[in-house]
Design a protein around this motif. Structure first.
Motif, PDB file in Angstrom:
ATOM      1  N   GLN A 318       5.340   1.543  11.755  1.00  0.00           N
ATOM      2  CA  GLN A 318       4.381   2.296  10.953  1.00  0.00           C
ATOM      3  C   GLN A 318       3.922   1.484   9.746  1.00  0.00           C
ATOM      4  N   ARG A 319       4.849   0.750   9.119  1.00  0.00           N
ATOM      5  CA  ARG A 319       4.471  -0.094   7.987  1.00  0.00           C
ATOM      6  C   ARG A 319       3.490  -1.186   8.430  1.00  0.00           C
ATOM      7  N   ILE A 320       3.730  -1.777   9.601  1.00  0.00           N
ATOM      8  CA  ILE A 320       2.822  -2.810  10.114  1.00  0.00           C
ATOM      9  C   ILE A 320       1.445  -2.212  10.389  1.00  0.00           C
ATOM     10  N   GLN A 366      11.377 -14.533  23.481  1.00  0.00           N
ATOM     11  CA  GLN A 366      10.813 -15.854  23.749  1.00  0.00           C
ATOM     12  C   GLN A 366       9.300 -15.806  23.926  1.00  0.00           C
ATOM     13  N   VAL A 367       8.795 -14.732  24.532  1.00  0.00           N
ATOM     14  CA  VAL A 367       7.364 -14.639  24.811  1.00  0.00           C
ATOM     15  C   VAL A 367       6.587 -14.155  23.591  1.00  0.00           C
ATOM     16  N   LEU A 368       7.141 -13.206  22.847  1.00  0.00           N
ATOM     17  CA  LEU A 368       6.427 -12.620  21.716  1.00  0.00           C
ATOM     18  C   LEU A 368       6.322 -13.588  20.548  1.00  0.00           C
ATOM     19  N   ARG A 369       5.428 -13.295  19.639  1.00  0.00           N
ATOM     20  CA  ARG A 369       5.226 -14.123  18.445  1.00  0.00           C
ATOM     21  C   ARG A 369       6.240 -13.738  17.365  1.00  0.00           C
ATOM     22  N   GLY A 370       6.371 -14.586  16.359  1.00  0.00           N
ATOM     23  CA  GLY A 370       7.345 -14.321  15.305  1.00  0.00           C
ATOM     24  C   GLY A 370       7.051 -13.066  14.516  1.00  0.00           C
ATOM     25  N   GLN A 371       5.765 -12.696  14.348  1.00  0.00           N
ATOM     26  CA  GLN A 371       5.415 -11.527  13.556  1.00  0.00           C
ATOM     27  C   GLN A 371       5.478 -10.219  14.344  1.00  0.00           C
ATOM     28  N   ASP A 372       5.661 -10.290  15.661  1.00  0.00           N
ATOM     29  CA  ASP A 372       5.746  -9.084  16.484  1.00  0.00           C
ATOM     30  C   ASP A 372       7.127  -8.459  16.351  1.00  0.00           C
ATOM     31  N   ILE A 373       7.208  -7.134  16.492  1.00  0.00           N
ATOM     32  CA  ILE A 373       8.507  -6.466  16.482  1.00  0.00           C
ATOM     33  C   ILE A 373       8.691  -5.727  17.804  1.00  0.00           C
ATOM     34  N   VAL A 374       9.918  -5.655  18.259  1.00  0.00           N
ATOM     35  CA  VAL A 374      10.243  -4.996  19.517  1.00  0.00           C
ATOM     36  C   VAL A 374      11.440  -4.087  19.311  1.00  0.00           C
ATOM     37  N   ARG A 376      14.146  -1.049  21.309  1.00  0.00           N
ATOM     38  CA  ARG A 376      14.591  -0.361  22.523  1.00  0.00           C
ATOM     39  C   ARG A 376      14.486   1.139  22.268  1.00  0.00           C
ATOM     40  N   MET A 377      13.611   1.798  23.037  1.00  0.00           N
ATOM     41  CA  MET A 377      13.341   3.204  22.805  1.00  0.00           C
ATOM     42  C   MET A 377      14.327   4.109  23.520  1.00  0.00           C
ATOM     43  N   GLY A 378      15.077   3.537  24.459  1.00  0.00           N
ATOM     44  CA  GLY A 378      16.054   4.316  25.206  1.00  0.00           C
ATOM     45  C   GLY A 378      16.127   3.838  26.641  1.00  0.00           C
ATOM     46  N   GLY A 379      17.354   3.757  27.196  1.00  0.00           N
ATOM     47  CA  GLY A 379      17.504   3.320  28.577  1.00  0.00           C
ATOM     48  C   GLY A 379      16.884   1.964  28.804  1.00  0.00           C
ATOM     49  N   GLU A 380      15.962   1.904  29.793  1.00  0.00           N
ATOM     50  CA  GLU A 380      15.303   0.645  30.135  1.00  0.00           C
ATOM     51  C   GLU A 380      13.905   0.558  29.543  1.00  0.00           C
ATOM     52  N   GLU A 381      13.590   1.390  28.552  1.00  0.00           N
ATOM     53  CA  GLU A 381      12.262   1.452  27.973  1.00  0.00           C
ATOM     54  C   GLU A 381      12.225   0.748  26.613  1.00  0.00           C
ATOM     55  N   PHE A 382      11.202  -0.084  26.425  1.00  0.00           N
ATOM     56  CA  PHE A 382      11.040  -0.853  25.192  1.00  0.00           C
ATOM     57  C   PHE A 382       9.623  -0.644  24.661  1.00  0.00           C
ATOM     58  N   ALA A 383       9.442  -0.921  23.359  1.00  0.00           N
ATOM     59  CA  ALA A 383       8.120  -0.839  22.746  1.00  0.00           C
ATOM     60  C   ALA A 383       7.922  -2.051  21.851  1.00  0.00           C
ATOM     61  N   VAL A 384       6.658  -2.472  21.715  1.00  0.00           N
ATOM     62  CA  VAL A 384       6.328  -3.651  20.920  1.00  0.00           C
ATOM     63  C   VAL A 384       5.105  -3.329  20.065  1.00  0.00           C
ATOM     64  N   VAL A 385       5.126  -3.801  18.812  1.00  0.00           N
ATOM     65  CA  VAL A 385       3.963  -3.753  17.935  1.00  0.00           C
ATOM     66  C   VAL A 385       3.538  -5.189  17.637  1.00  0.00           C
ATOM     67  N   LEU A 386       2.253  -5.484  17.915  1.00  0.00           N
ATOM     68  CA  LEU A 386       1.723  -6.840  17.708  1.00  0.00           C
ATOM     69  C   LEU A 386       0.594  -6.772  16.692  1.00  0.00           C
ATOM     70  N   PRO A 387       0.819  -7.178  15.449  1.00  0.00           N
ATOM     71  CA  PRO A 387      -0.241  -7.134  14.440  1.00  0.00           C
ATOM     72  C   PRO A 387      -1.175  -8.344  14.549  1.00  0.00           C
ATOM     73  N   HIS A 388      -2.416  -8.152  14.058  1.00  0.00           N
ATOM     74  CA  HIS A 388      -3.377  -9.257  13.939  1.00  0.00           C
ATOM     75  C   HIS A 388      -3.557  -9.973  15.278  1.00  0.00           C
ATOM     76  N   VAL A 389      -3.874  -9.206  16.322  1.00  0.00           N
ATOM     77  CA  VAL A 389      -4.041  -9.793  17.650  1.00  0.00           C
ATOM     78  C   VAL A 389      -5.297  -9.206  18.281  1.00  0.00           C
ATOM     79  N   ASP A 390      -6.137 -10.044  18.886  1.00  0.00           N
ATOM     80  CA  ASP A 390      -7.321  -9.521  19.569  1.00  0.00           C
ATOM     81  C   ASP A 390      -6.934  -9.035  20.953  1.00  0.00           C
ATOM     82  N   SER A 391      -7.835  -8.340  21.599  1.00  0.00           N
ATOM     83  CA  SER A 391      -7.516  -7.710  22.886  1.00  0.00           C
ATOM     84  C   SER A 391      -7.208  -8.745  23.966  1.00  0.00           C
ATOM     85  N   LYS A 392      -7.938  -9.862  23.958  1.00  0.00           N
ATOM     86  CA  LYS A 392      -7.702 -10.887  24.977  1.00  0.00           C
ATOM     87  C   LYS A 392      -6.298 -11.470  24.846  1.00  0.00           C
TER      88      LYS A 392
END
Length: 464
Positions: A318-320, A366-374, A376-392
């Motif tokens: 939310q802060r990001i 390894q794949v995500l950028r340093g500024q991204d956060i990830v 674990r939302m529960g079980g096998e489900e994860f979420a990621v927030v990627l700031p300052h990134v275009d759609s491509k």
């Protein structure tokens, strides 16, 4: 396996380094000693002990030869008789050896001034080293300087202990490892300097007032320093304080010779005790700070994958999002779910499933950028927030996660676990005031559902 030639080179390197250091430090101590007696400032033994504790692999017979040459050479070029030089060197080396034998087996954090018990270990180790060297060196003083045995022993013991307490903490606290500094590191420079300025002010007051209590005037400010600075900075402050007190005393009331036997012993022991308190407080404070850091990490991170826990992820995400809204920057949200994870648990057991989750989490970092956060939302489900990134770029990152997951090979006993992942992606070019992270995660979760319905192992995107 180390070759004999490499081992020989290492031995010579250690012997030359230790011998040269001992020679320079011993010569400096001898040069500044009172006429007709031992040095008041003797850094050689403390420096040698500190180096050997940092580099225990240097404790070799060849190193002992180099050290002995360093001690004896310094004595001989300053006019000592050969037999006296040899005996004094033996006393110094025996003291260092006794202290090293006691201290080197302790845990690294305790040994290197990062735990509550560090100051006590330092105090006892220094005392043992001083006691051992004084037991050997005392009779040499009696024979060489006609000093009464009790005075010779006490003068050596008190002086050696104090020298250890002045110089050894700096060597042990040397910042060879990355440590977190206290909160005062972020203060304004003037505020950050207040504790050491208080030490200086109290010292000046102690010289002005004088009297038997003046020795401890700076203790409150030293405790303030212990709670405000890194351990190495504190050791530099305590060393400077001790040396300045010794210089002031020797220029005024007495010098460090048997003519002032009782005053010298009392002053040295008092100064050793003065150093002990701030070091003990600093070690305890550092241990508490590290414990609180570990506790915060445990609360905010998932114990299995070391990803952010759900609550911490929602707060940071939310802060990001708010920062991206303020800066008019784009942001992307991923929801990820490992495909057919229940089948993995059924076939490979929960241990296999846990190993897959850990490996997948490592792949994400390894794949995500340093500024991204990830998280674990529960079980096998994860979420990621990627700031300052275009759609491509967001789509490319999601596809790379898909590909890296397909390439995962996770050993489980004599079997290999493979996996795929489905990803729901939401990209917002300009986050609006009405959009919060919870709502965006719901949209990403719907896109994830569509990805699973479309056959899994794919990305479904919502581009806004």
């Amino acid at each position: 396996m180390t070759s004999p030639k490499a081992s020989s080179t290492s031995t010579w390197t250690a012997a030359c380094a230790l011998g040269g250091m001992v020679f320079a430090a011993a010569w400096l101590g001898i040069w500044g000693r009172p006429i007709g007696f031992l040095s008041a400032i003797w850094p050689a033994n403390a420096l040698l002990l500190g180096l050997l504790l940092h580099k225990p692999e240097w404790v070799r017979p060849g190193s002992a030869v180099g050290v002995a040459i360093g001690y004896i050479s310094a004595d001989l070029i300053t006019g000592s008789r050969p037999e006296v030089a040899v005996l004094l060197s033996l006393a110094n080396m025996a003291g260092v050896g006794a202290a090293w034998a006691l201290m080197h087996k302790q845990a690294g954090a305790t040994l290197f001034m990062q735990r509550q018990s560090s100051a006590l270990l330092l105090f006892i180790g220094a005392g043992l080293g001083a006691l051992t060297s004084a037991a050997i060196g005392g009779p040499v003083l009696t024979a060489s300087f006609n000093t009464p045995p009790l005075q010779a022993f006490s003068m050596w013991f008190g002086g050696e202990w104090l020298n250890y307490m002045i110089f050894l903490p700096m060597i042990l606290g040397w910042p060879t490892r990355k440590l977190r500094g206290p909160a005062s590191d972020q203060l304004h420079p003037l505020l950050r300097a207040m504790p050491v300025l208080a030490v200086i002010a109290l010292e000046l007051i102690s010289y002005w007032l004088g009297g038997p209590g003046a020795l401890a005037f700076s203790l409150p400010a030293l405790l303030w320093c212990a709670l405000s600075y890194r351990i190495f900075t504190l050791t530099v402050i305590t060393a400077a304080l001790c040396l300045s007190k010794m210089a002031a005393i020797s220029l005024g009331e007495f010098d460090f010779t048997p003519a002032h036997f009782l005053e010298t012993v009392s002053f040295r022991m008092g100064l050793s005790m003065l150093v002990l308190g701030p070091l003990a407080v600093a070690g305890s404070h550092m241990a508490r700070t590290e414990l609180m850091r570990q506790l915060r990490h445990a609360v905010n991170h998932d114990f299995l994958t070391d990803m952010l826990a759900r609550g911490a992820f929602l707060k940071q995400g939310q802060r990001i999002l708010e920062r991206c809204r303020h800066d008019h920057q784009s942001v992307a949200i991923f929801m990820l779910d490992l495909d057919h994870f229940k089948q993995v648990n059924d076939r490979y057991g929960h241990a296999g499933g846990d190993q897959l989750l850990r490996s997948f989490s490592h792949t994400l970092t390894q794949v995500l950028r340093g500024q991204d956060i990830v998280g674990r939302m529960g079980g096998e489900e994860f979420a990621v927030v990627l700031p300052h990134v275009d759609s491509k770029t967001a789509l490319e990152i999601a596809e790379r996660i898909n590909q890296a997951t397909r390439e995962l090979r996770v050993p489980s006993g004599d079997k290999i676990i493979t996996a795929t992942v489905s990803i729901g992606l939401v990209h917002i070019a300009k986050p609006g005031e009405h959009q919060d992270l919870g709502m965006l995660l719901q949209h990403a979760d719907q896109a994830l559902y569509d990805a699973k319905a479309a056959g899994r192992d794919r990305v479904e995107a919502r581009l806004w």
